[in-house]
Scaffold this motif. Structure first.
Motif, PDB file in Angstrom:
ATOM      1  N   ILE A 240       0.838  -1.202   0.000  1.00 50.17           N
ATOM      2  CA  ILE A 240       0.000   0.000   0.000  1.00 50.17           C
ATOM      3  C   ILE A 240       0.872   1.250   0.000  1.00 50.17           C
ATOM      4  O   ILE A 240       0.582   2.233  -0.688  1.00 50.17           O
ATOM      5  CB  ILE A 240      -0.954   0.004   1.210  1.00 50.17           C
ATOM      6  N   LYS A 241       1.981   1.195   0.737  1.00 49.24           N
ATOM      7  CA  LYS A 241       2.849   2.369   0.858  1.00 49.24           C
ATOM      8  C   LYS A 241       3.580   2.699  -0.440  1.00 49.24           C
ATOM      9  O   LYS A 241       4.041   3.827  -0.615  1.00 49.24           O
ATOM     10  CB  LYS A 241       3.855   2.154   1.987  1.00 49.24           C
ATOM     11  N   ILE A 242       3.713   1.727  -1.337  1.00 48.53           N
ATOM     12  CA  ILE A 242       4.389   1.987  -2.616  1.00 48.53           C
ATOM     13  C   ILE A 242       3.435   1.833  -3.796  1.00 48.53           C
ATOM     14  O   ILE A 242       3.858   1.849  -4.952  1.00 48.53           O
ATOM     15  CB  ILE A 242       5.616   1.068  -2.802  1.00 48.53           C
ATOM     16  N   ALA A 243       2.141   1.710  -3.504  1.00 46.58           N
ATOM     17  CA  ALA A 243       1.151   1.524  -4.571  1.00 46.58           C
ATOM     18  C   ALA A 243       1.164   2.676  -5.560  1.00 46.58           C
ATOM     19  O   ALA A 243       1.034   2.472  -6.776  1.00 46.58           O
ATOM     20  CB  ALA A 243      -0.242   1.352  -3.969  1.00 46.58           C
ATOM     21  N   ALA A 244       1.326   3.899  -5.059  1.00 41.60           N
ATOM     22  CA  ALA A 244       1.278   5.071  -5.943  1.00 41.60           C
ATOM     23  C   ALA A 244       2.349   5.004  -7.026  1.00 41.60           C
ATOM     24  O   ALA A 244       2.126   5.457  -8.158  1.00 41.60           O
ATOM     25  CB  ALA A 244       1.425   6.347  -5.121  1.00 41.60           C
ATOM     26  N   PRO A 274      -3.625   7.437  -4.628  1.00 34.57           N
ATOM     27  CA  PRO A 274      -3.857   8.733  -5.284  1.00 34.57           C
ATOM     28  C   PRO A 274      -5.336   9.095  -5.323  1.00 34.57           C
ATOM     29  O   PRO A 274      -6.201   8.240  -5.530  1.00 34.57           O
ATOM     30  CB  PRO A 274      -3.302   8.504  -6.698  1.00 34.57           C
ATOM     31  N   LYS A 275      -5.623  10.376  -5.137  1.00 36.64           N
ATOM     32  CA  LYS A 275      -7.004  10.831  -5.000  1.00 36.64           C
ATOM     33  C   LYS A 275      -7.780  10.807  -6.310  1.00 36.64           C
ATOM     34  O   LYS A 275      -9.005  10.969  -6.302  1.00 36.64           O
ATOM     35  CB  LYS A 275      -7.024  12.245  -4.412  1.00 36.64           C
ATOM     36  N   ASN A 276      -7.090  10.624  -7.440  1.00 35.00           N
ATOM     37  CA  ASN A 276      -7.835  10.537  -8.700  1.00 35.00           C
ATOM     38  C   ASN A 276      -8.533   9.191  -8.857  1.00 35.00           C
ATOM     39  O   ASN A 276      -9.379   9.020  -9.738  1.00 35.00           O
ATOM     40  CB  ASN A 276      -6.921  10.798  -9.902  1.00 35.00           C
TER      41      ASN A 276
END
Length: 320
Positions: A240-244, A274-276
């Motif tokens: 999760i911490k590197i998903a972006a 990411p919020k998109n």
């Protein structure tokens, strides 16, 4: 060309005081084990804690006390699980967990999740769940219902990306693309520089990599074809911490996150996704085997119309 990238997955935990899967089981056994679901071993890497087999259809990881196997395509993974139970014996097995994701072409599969569980039910009494909506992305999980209790520190993560961007698909279907070029494109050295890697580029398209460091593991499987693109990333490190970073590279139109025993899943996804992307489905369940499972399906809302897909009416039926 269509290929079903979505994997089936099984984890089996054994009584390690009676048996070490890493030391007591030969490679001949593992060869027969994966052949039961019509897969073959391509290569392997090993350290003192784990052995990772790269398969013609995904991966097999073996530790002293457990195994994890993922298979894609039209494999019937449940037959390998049955083989293991028959040859090792339920008296040496602590826990069986079996998963299937929603598939692009489920009607082209040789069995359904229900079919698989009926077979497993001949050996194991268990419980089944669906995480996610039936008309959208979802994940089926079956687990043995017994006294086994998972360690709360036993955490795993899955990031499953669908409909990757045209840029990513075109890059990953480039003729003559090497394993090193794919490693660079996925930026594996950025996050896993101290892992031992074993990878393979399939013909004409597709890529798989296993990575291990002590008891830690990572596996990535890429089906890059534009009409059915799918990339799965699984590890027992926090994805999760590197998903972006992976989402920036692949830019999928949708993706799923699944975690076992991350009790901070909601806060982490709120911080790092990411919020998109918008969550379409959020599901959590504390299973009786002490795994806390969280599932989230995210979509990238579309702002523009796209053209309809022209079908090859003389082509494969499951693509219609």
């Amino acid at each position: 060309m269509f290929f079903e990238g979505s994997e089936k997955k099984a984890q089996i935990v054994v009584k390690d005081k009676q048996l070490s899967l890493l030391d007591d089981i030969t490679d001949d056994f593992w060869t027969a084990f994966v052949q039961c679901c019509n897969a073959q071993i391509l290569s392997s890497i090993r350290n003192d804690d784990c052995k990772a087999f790269l398969l013609s259809e995904s991966s097999l990881f073996v530790w002293h006390d457990r195994l994890l196997i993922l298979t894609c395509g039209n494999t019937r993974l449940v037959h390998s699980v049955e083989f293991f139970i028959q040859h090792i014996g339920m008296d040496k097995i602590k826990q069986v967990i079996y998963q299937r994701k929603n598939e692009y072409f489920s009607h082209a599969q040789p069995s359904s999740f229900g079919d698989d569980i009926k077979l497993l039910g001949q050996y194991v009494t268990g419980k089944g769940y669906r995480f996610g909506e039936l008309d959208s992305h979802h994940n089926y999980i079956f687990h043995q219902d017994n006294s086994f209790q998972a360690d709360k520190l036993d955490k795993t993560y899955e990031l499953l990306a669908y409909q990757i961007s045209d840029r990513a698909s075109e890059k990953l279907t480039t003729v003559g693309l090497t394993a090193q070029e794919i490693r660079q494109f996925l930026q594996l050295d950025k996050f896993f520089a101290d892992f031992t890697l074993d990878d393979f580029v399939f013909d004409p398209f597709g890529y798989s990599v296993n990575a291990i460091k002590g008891k830690k593991y990572l596996t990535i499987h890429v089906t890059p074809q534009a009409n059915s693109s799918y990339v799965s990333i699984e590890a027992n490190i926090n994805l999760i911490k590197i998903a972006a970073d992976f989402l920036a590279i692949l830019a999928p139109k949708s993706f799923d996150l699944l975690s076992f025993n991350d009790f901070d899943f909601a806060n982490l996804t709120n911080e790092f996704i990411p919020k998109n992307y918008v969550s379409k489905s959020l599901v959590s369940e504390h299973l009786s085997n002490n795994y806390f499972v969280c599932f989230a399906n995210y979509i990238l809302p579309q702002q523009k119309f796209m053209q309809a897909t022209v079908l090859d009416l003389a082509g494969e039926n499951h693509a219609l």
